[in-house]
Scaffold this active site. Structure first.
Site, mmCIF file in Angstrom:
data_model
loop_
_atom_site.group_PDB
_atom_site.id
_atom_site.type_symbol
_atom_site.label_atom_id
_atom_site.label_comp_id
_atom_site.label_asym_id
_atom_site.label_seq_id
_atom_site.Cartn_x
_atom_site.Cartn_y
_atom_site.Cartn_z
ATOM 1 C CE LYS A 193 47.214 -16.669 -12.455
ATOM 2 N NZ LYS A 193 47.048 -17.836 -13.335
ATOM 3 N N GLY A 245 39.205 -12.568 -18.056
ATOM 4 C CA GLY A 245 38.737 -13.857 -17.557
ATOM 5 C C GLY A 245 37.260 -13.806 -17.252
ATOM 6 C CB SER A 246 35.129 -15.972 -15.214
ATOM 7 O OG SER A 246 35.811 -15.901 -13.989
ATOM 8 C CB THR A 247 31.533 -11.900 -15.311
ATOM 9 O OG1 THR A 247 31.618 -11.492 -16.688
ATOM 10 C CG2 THR A 247 30.766 -10.832 -14.547
ATOM 11 C CD GLU A 248 32.553 -17.533 -10.180
ATOM 12 O OE1 GLU A 248 32.537 -18.095 -11.291
ATOM 13 O OE2 GLU A 248 32.689 -18.136 -9.105
ATOM 14 C CD GLU A 267 38.048 -9.176 -22.858
ATOM 15 O OE1 GLU A 267 36.882 -9.599 -22.665
ATOM 16 O OE2 GLU A 267 38.934 -9.816 -23.423
ATOM 17 C CB CYS A 301 35.656 -13.098 -24.062
ATOM 18 S SG CYS A 301 36.882 -12.274 -25.047
ATOM 19 C CD GLU A 398 31.709 -16.116 -21.226
ATOM 20 O OE1 GLU A 398 32.027 -16.030 -20.028
ATOM 21 O OE2 GLU A 398 32.284 -15.485 -22.127
HETATM 22 P P1 NAI Z 1 38.993 -17.601 -14.538
HETATM 23 O O1 NAI Z 1 38.429 -16.249 -14.595
HETATM 24 O O2 NAI Z 1 38.949 -18.346 -13.251
HETATM 25 O O3 NAI Z 1 40.528 -17.574 -14.997
HETATM 26 C C1 NAI Z 1 41.164 -16.545 -15.699
HETATM 27 C C2 NAI Z 1 42.500 -16.210 -15.031
HETATM 28 O O4 NAI Z 1 42.272 -15.695 -13.732
HETATM 29 C C3 NAI Z 1 43.438 -17.394 -14.829
HETATM 30 O O5 NAI Z 1 44.751 -16.961 -15.026
HETATM 31 C C4 NAI Z 1 43.217 -17.753 -13.371
HETATM 32 O O6 NAI Z 1 44.313 -18.414 -12.783
HETATM 33 C C5 NAI Z 1 43.018 -16.394 -12.749
HETATM 34 N N1 NAI Z 1 42.266 -16.365 -11.499
HETATM 35 C C6 NAI Z 1 41.319 -17.230 -11.052
HETATM 36 N N2 NAI Z 1 40.858 -16.831 -9.860
HETATM 37 C C7 NAI Z 1 41.498 -15.696 -9.531
HETATM 38 C C8 NAI Z 1 41.456 -14.801 -8.425
HETATM 39 N N3 NAI Z 1 40.615 -14.991 -7.417
HETATM 40 N N4 NAI Z 1 42.260 -13.721 -8.425
HETATM 41 C C9 NAI Z 1 43.089 -13.496 -9.452
HETATM 42 N N5 NAI Z 1 43.197 -14.322 -10.515
HETATM 43 C C10 NAI Z 1 42.403 -15.397 -10.570
HETATM 44 O O7 NAI Z 1 38.305 -18.459 -15.658
HETATM 45 P P2 NAI Z 1 38.163 -20.054 -15.712
HETATM 46 O O8 NAI Z 1 37.765 -20.624 -14.396
HETATM 47 O O9 NAI Z 1 39.380 -20.588 -16.300
HETATM 48 O O10 NAI Z 1 36.950 -20.222 -16.696
HETATM 49 C C11 NAI Z 1 35.613 -20.216 -16.195
HETATM 50 C C12 NAI Z 1 34.695 -19.471 -17.126
HETATM 51 O O11 NAI Z 1 35.118 -18.123 -17.243
HETATM 52 C C13 NAI Z 1 34.678 -19.957 -18.551
HETATM 53 O O12 NAI Z 1 33.816 -21.021 -18.733
HETATM 54 C C14 NAI Z 1 34.227 -18.746 -19.285
HETATM 55 O O13 NAI Z 1 32.838 -18.650 -19.218
HETATM 56 C C15 NAI Z 1 34.851 -17.616 -18.514
HETATM 57 N N6 NAI Z 1 36.105 -17.134 -19.108
HETATM 58 C C16 NAI Z 1 36.083 -15.999 -19.842
HETATM 59 C C17 NAI Z 1 37.220 -15.559 -20.457
HETATM 60 C C18 NAI Z 1 37.228 -14.336 -21.274
HETATM 61 O O14 NAI Z 1 38.102 -14.173 -22.108
HETATM 62 N N7 NAI Z 1 36.330 -13.413 -21.070
HETATM 63 C C19 NAI Z 1 38.469 -16.297 -20.375
HETATM 64 C C20 NAI Z 1 38.415 -17.448 -19.522
HETATM 65 C C21 NAI Z 1 37.257 -17.839 -18.947
#
Ligand code: NAI
Length: 801
Positions: A193, A245-248, A267, A301, A398
């Site tokens: 996805k 994606g995000s740590t959260e 990651e 990241c 971050e």
């Molecule tokens: P996110 O972690 O919500 O999104 C990343 C991916 O996870 C997207 O494909 C999203 O649709 C999916 N996702 C979201 N909630 C999910 C869940 N509960 N279960 C499974 N998949 C889920 O990141 P977001 O909201 O786009 O960005 C927020 C913050 O996260 C950014 O400001 C940044 O600090 C951090 N981030 C870090 C990344 C990295 O490469 N380490 C990449 C993107 C965001």
């Protein structure tokens, strides 16, 4: 007319837009609407809903994509499952050909993908063209090679099965490549996805899969938001989740997959230090900062977002940075002269603004270049923040935007303390003209990737991934392939004898006596072993353990939360163990084996009495335990790292580093051999451990600490806390100063450990209730244990002028 000399003075130049006609034609051909890619064809979403995809630089709608719902995920997982058997049954050579074909086709469409990526994400075309897409191609070529080699290089391993892969929006196609290429090389099939902000290059990739003739169902791409992502995470038909994606969200996924047996790699975020020593080449360091924090608008990241600069050169460095910031061009991503493009979405822009405003309110000084921003679209100027305290929000959170936070230091010690003062540990850059200074810092910084006098270097042959709350698992290179393989042995079940249940609640207080006798009885309660000393349990309670004939064999301390905390503290104090040489650790382990051998008979008798195994089997367990210690002693200076073949004129050192403080919970089968099989590899690699032995046979472990005492094992390296494994496991799993945890116990306990480990996202290795054949040299011993006892740090050292 403008004279050439004027141009050279101002360095002003006109627009140089990259043509986007091919991409526009592609969008038109699809009438701006894209479906899911499932089972080798494009299929409409089950619920018929779509979401808009917008160009962040202009705000115009590029297309709409299908919103994935439960039925779509079911369909995609089923397609992946159907395809998996035959895909993994193909020869590695055949799989390699497909991956090679994919690389070739993307290679031919490089420009198309670059433009599409920049339109969808907002990143400058210079970056998508020169960095993202070339790295995508390299990743597929590299993994075509791994497909070829997988059988010979990873014998004893098999594919995981169906992999659910969820990726972010900052490097849309590159993250897809990092996920799909190794998965396919290893014989898995995938349901991927892409992020909801940037799904378009993934769709274009699906077309490439068709063109390459990839068998239907090997790659499935379902678009949608976080809700779609969580459906993949929770799907019973998925064997592994790979998430960036995000740590959260990483934490949510760790919880959701706990106890399901799904393999997991995360990651996550970062707040990477960029350390500049006073002897660094400051002009190069300034260019490094540009690439560290203003690359991809800082939405990286591993962005070097914390400048940690030596006080003596801080002002000079800041001045140079301000001057350089004035020359950075913020603007149309498709303009070839643009340095900084658009922020991916309005929520992200809002997040950056909010964090900077909070930082300002805390008293930080923000400098922003006065370069004009475009009138429309989502843009944020490059920003330098000074005057921040290490604990301030801008130094800790971050930001994921073009915001650099600067702090100063006086001594290397202070630099390292500041660098490691973060819950994250993804990457670090170290700048100094002295190789000694840079390598010393590289060794001591807690990060998965370290760049010496460079930054943001990537290659398919090198692993990438974080320490601490930046996640676990590596992507790329040999170490990344393990994330897509499982040891065949772990699929075999082992029968174990049933053990008696232990009643911890019936524990009498240690030394409880009704009235003080004239001569107090000898206390026979076996104590805990913490910091190299016997310690009474904090609870003051002990519990009785019985031998095979049902007779009370003795009393042992009933450890609790406080005892675990003390043990972790003692383990932390023994940090020197990780920095002595492998040779020295080997000597201690050999000595341990020798001392155990001296008491072999006594241990054999003890095991026989307690477990009821016949005499010979008990002696064999002791003999095997001695050999096992020697096995890991031998490995202490041999399980070494690698030099990855990445770019030319770069040495990329993949170092196997210990986690630091590890928790270990032992199973009930083979009480001595299991204990030794888990403790020896962990300490051979330089970890310090907090061990909970089998609660049924703890006396074997309490006898063992007498052997530790006589074997020069430094205090705090091995700490033993007896008691209720499950209760202690929860405390260990929740302890934020324990970096990794091996739990070998029950199925329920394994689920609890995975779920409770989300606090500091510690790496866990659990057995899901599967018994291990500890007597087997394949199941109970091997490099697998050493791999779980270490994490790989990749240090990049460029050389030459
Ligand atoms: P996110 O972690 O919500 O999104 C990343 C991916 O996870 C997207 O494909 C999203 O649709 C999916 N996702 C979201 N909630 C999910 C869940 N509960 N279960 C499974 N998949 C889920 O990141 P977001 O909201 O786009 O960005 C927020 C913050 O996260 C950014 O400001 C940044 O600090 C951090 N981030 C870090 C990344 C990295 O490469 N380490 C990449 C993107 C965001």
């Amino acid at each position: 007319m403008t004279a050439v000399t004027d141009i050279l003075r101002t360095m002003d130049y006109g627009p140089a837009p990259e043509a986007n006609s091919e991409v526009v034609a592609w969008l038109e051909k699809h009438e701006g609407r894209f479906l899911h890619f499932i089972g080798g064809r494009f299929v409409a979403p089950a619920e018929g809903t779509f979401f808009p995809v917008v160009n962040p630089a202009h705000g115009n709608r590029l297309a709409e994509c299908a919103q994935g719902t439960a039925k779509d995920i079911d369909k995609a997982v089923a397609a992946a499952r159907r395809a998996q058997k035959s895909w993994s049954a193909l020869s590695g050579d055949a799989r390699a050909r497909y991956l090679y074909a994919i690389a070739r086709i993307i290679n031919k469409r490089e420009r198309f993908f670059s433009v599409l990526e920049s339109m969808d994400n907002g990143k400058p075309i210079r970056e998508s063209r020169d960095i993202d897409i070339p790295l995508v191609i390299r990743h597929f070529y590299h993994h075509a090679g791994w497909a070829e080699l997988i059988e010979s290089e990873f014998s004893g391993y098999e594919p995981v099965g169906v992999c659910g892969q969820i990726i972010p929006w900052n490097f849309p196609l590159l993250m897809l490549a990092w996920k799909i290429a190794p998965a396919l090389a290893a014989g898995n099939t995938v349901v991927l996805k892409p992020a909801e902000f940037t799904p378009l290059t993934a769709i274009a990739f699906a077309e490439i899969c068709m063109e390459a003739g990839l068998p239907a169902g090997v790659v499935n791409i379902v678009t949608g938001d976080g809700a779609t992502g969580s459906l993949i995470v929770e799907h019973k038909g998925v064997d592994k989740i790979a998430f960036t994606g995000s740590t959260e969200v990483g934490r949510v996924i760790r919880k959701a997959t706990a106890g399901t047996g799904k393999k997991l790699s995360l990651e996550l975020g970062g707040k990477s230090p960029f350390i500049v020593f006073d002897d660094a080449d400051l002009d190069s360091a300034v260019e490094g900062v540009v690439d560290a924090i203003w690359f991809n608008q800082g939405q990286v990241c591993c962005a070097g977002s914390r400048l940690i600069v030596q006080e003596a050169v801080a002002e000079k460095m800041h001045a140079k940075l301000r001057a350089r910031m004035a020359t950075l061009r913020v603007g149309d991503p498709l303009d070839k002269a643009t340095d900084i493009g658009a922020i991916v979405a309005d929520v992200q822009l809002e997040r950056i603004r909010k964090l900077v405003a909070e930082g300002r309110a805390e008293g930080a000084a923000c400098y922003q270049s006065d370069a004009a921003l475009p009138d429309e679209g989502l843009f944020y100027p490059p920003t330098l923040v000074t005057g921040v305290a290490p604990a301030s929000i801008l130094a800790q959170e971050e930001i994921f935007g073009p915001v650099l936070v600067s702090m100063t230091f006086r001594t290397p010690e202070e630099a390292l303390a500041l660098a490691n003062n973060s819950r994250y540990g993804l990457a670090a850059s170290v700048w100094s003209e002295s190789i000694n200074v840079t390598l010393d810092a590289a060794a001591r910084v807690k990060a998965g990737v370290v760049w010496v006098n460079s930054t943001n270097l990537f290659d398919a042959a090198s692993g990438f991934g974080g320490y601490k709350e930046s996640g676990f698992g590596r992507e790329g290179g040999r170490e990344g392939l393990f994330e897509y393989l499982v040891p065949s042995i772990e699929k075999k079940s082992v029968k174990v004898p049933k053990v008696a249940a232990v009643d911890f609640s019936a524990a009498p207080p240690a030394q409880a006596v009704d009235s003080a006798p004239a001569r107090p009885p000898l206390d026979r309660t076996a104590k805990l072993y913490v910091g190299g000393k016997q310690a009474r349990p904090d609870s003051g309670y002990s519990y009785a353990v019985y031998d095979a004939s049902g007779e009370e064999a003795g009393q042992v301390g009933l450890g609790n939360r406080k005892d675990i905390r003390n043990a972790v503290e003692a383990a932390h104090k023994a940090g020197g163990w990780g920095s002595i040489s492998g040779h020295n650790r080997a000597q201690v382990l050999y000595y341990l084996a020798e001392n155990l051998e001296a008491r072999a008979e006594e241990f054999g008798e003890r095991i026989a009495t307690l477990t009821g195994v016949r005499g010979r089997a008990a002696d064999e367990e002791v003999a095997l335990a001695i050999r096992r210690i020697s096995f890991y002693a031998a490995h202490a200076d041999k399980y070494d790292g690698r030099v990855h073949a990445t770019r030319s004129r770069h040495v990329t050192l993949a170092m196997n580093e210990p986690w630091g403080v590890m928790g270990i919970s032992c199973p009930d089968e083979a009480p001595l051999l299991a204990l030794v099989s888990l403790v020896a590899p962990a300490i051979a690699m330089g970890n310090r451990v907090v061990v909970t032995p089998s609660p049924v046979y703890p006396l074997v472990a309490t006898d063992f600490y007498q052997v530790l005492d006589t074997s020069d094992v430094p205090a705090g390296v091995v700490n033993i806390v007896t008691g209720d494994r499950e209760a202690l496991a929860k405390t260990i799993a929740e302890h934020d100063d324990v970096a990794a945890y091996w739990y070998f116990g029950t199925k329920e306990g394994s689920a609890m450990v995975e779920a409770a480990s989300t606090g500091n996202l510690k790496a866990t290795w659990v057995n899901h209730g599967r018994a291990v054949d500890w007597t087997s040299a394949v199941d109970g011993q091997g490099r697998r244990y050493l791999r779980h006892a270490t994490q790989v740090k990749n240090i990049w050292v460029p050389y030459g002028e």
